[in-house]
Motif scaffolding. Structure first.
Motif, PDB file in Angstrom:
ATOM      1  N   ASP A   1      94.220  10.524  84.734  1.00 39.23           N
ATOM      2  CA  ASP A   1      93.426  10.704  83.472  1.00 39.23           C
ATOM      3  C   ASP A   1      94.548  10.384  82.368  1.00 39.23           C
ATOM      4  OD1 ASP A   1      92.313  12.281  81.468  1.00 39.23           O
ATOM      5  OD2 ASP A   1      91.698  13.955  82.738  1.00 39.23           O
TER       6      ASP A   1
ATOM      7  N   GLU B   1      94.046  10.355  79.261  1.00 38.18           N
ATOM      8  CA  GLU B   1      93.709  10.971  78.097  1.00 38.18           C
ATOM      9  C   GLU B   1      94.531  12.570  78.165  1.00 38.18           C
ATOM     10  OE1 GLU B   1      89.827  13.261  75.901  1.00 38.18           O
ATOM     11  OE2 GLU B   1      89.640  11.502  76.725  1.00 38.18           O
ATOM     12  N   ARG B   2      94.465  13.004  79.298  1.00 37.14           N
ATOM     13  CA  ARG B   2      95.309  14.299  79.298  1.00 37.14           C
ATOM     14  C   ARG B   2      96.633  14.124  79.936  1.00 37.14           C
ATOM     15  NH1 ARG B   2      92.853  16.662  84.105  1.00 37.14           N
ATOM     16  NH2 ARG B   2      94.303  18.454  83.565  1.00 37.14           N
TER      17      ARG B   2
ATOM     18  N   VAL C   1      97.630  13.386  82.836  1.00 34.16           N
ATOM     19  CA  VAL C   1      97.723  13.899  84.196  1.00 34.16           C
ATOM     20  C   VAL C   1      97.243  13.041  85.238  1.00 34.16           C
ATOM     21  CG1 VAL C   1      97.055  15.824  85.632  1.00 34.16           C
ATOM     22  CG2 VAL C   1      97.535  16.460  83.154  1.00 34.16           C
TER      23      VAL C   1
END
Length: 197
Positions: A88, A90-91, A93
């Motif tokens: 991910d 965007e996060r 993670v």
């Protein structure tokens, strides 16, 4: 095809793509029981169509920037792999994982391969958190998490079902600053091999 050397023993990290389904299936057949002790990968890759489909899921995930998959080869033979089951961006993670056939166990291949992909995720892709989900009975995998400088953060009791039995899952993780400190102080097996994947 590119390959990243994982040391002086003929080990390399490289692509594992749908056109390599026969190679993956042969590898699974060599290590089916050993690999399947803790992960469902052998059940997912039971024949050529299912192996090709699984590899396609990761190829599509790579294109969508949501997953990644690499093979570990020893003297040109596929003996295992590492992956980001979740990626991910965007996060910031991701969740790393691995598997290995028994003939390649005990050589540090998974640790070396994971050092490359974790370093790439943190330094090239800006990931802040890399997770490792593991059955606490899988001592070899727990030891990889430790060698990667990860911290055990949680134990989820009976959260997973594997081969009909409820299993606990531990969550280990390393944050980007911790990873950098781990590498700076000589953690892991040595200099990251190239760091480009």
């Amino acid at each position: 095809m590119y390959a990243i050397p994982l040391g002086v023993d003929g080990a390399e990290l490289g692509p594992l793509e749908p056109w390599q389904a026969e190679e993956l299936l042969a590898h699974m057949d060599r290590g089916r029981e050993y690999i399947g002790r803790f992960v469902p990968l052998p059940e997912v890759n039971k024949d050529l169509p299912s192996a090709r489909a699984w590899l396609q899921v990761y190829a599509d995930g790579t294109a969508a920037d949501t997953r990644r998959l690499w093979g570990i080869r020893l003297d040109g033979t596929l003996v295992g792999g590492v992956l980001f089951r979740v990626f991910d961006a965007e996060r910031g993670v991701c969740e790393a994982g691995c598997w290995l056939e028994p003939s390649a166990a005990g050589r540090g291949l998974v640790t070396r391969a994971c050092e490359v992909i974790v370093d790439w995720a943190v330094e090239r892709r800006g990931m802040h958190r890399v997770e490792w989900h593991v059955d606490p009975e899988n001592t070899a995998s727990v030891n990889v998490a430790k060698r990667l400088g990860m911290n055990r953060e949680a134990r989820l009791r009976e959260v997973d079902v594997h081969r009909g039995a409820r299993r606990d899952v531990e969550i280990w993780a390393v944050l980007a600053p911790e990873w950098r400190e781990h590498r700076r102080t000589g953690g892991g097996t040595g200099p990251v091999a190239g760091g480009r994947v």
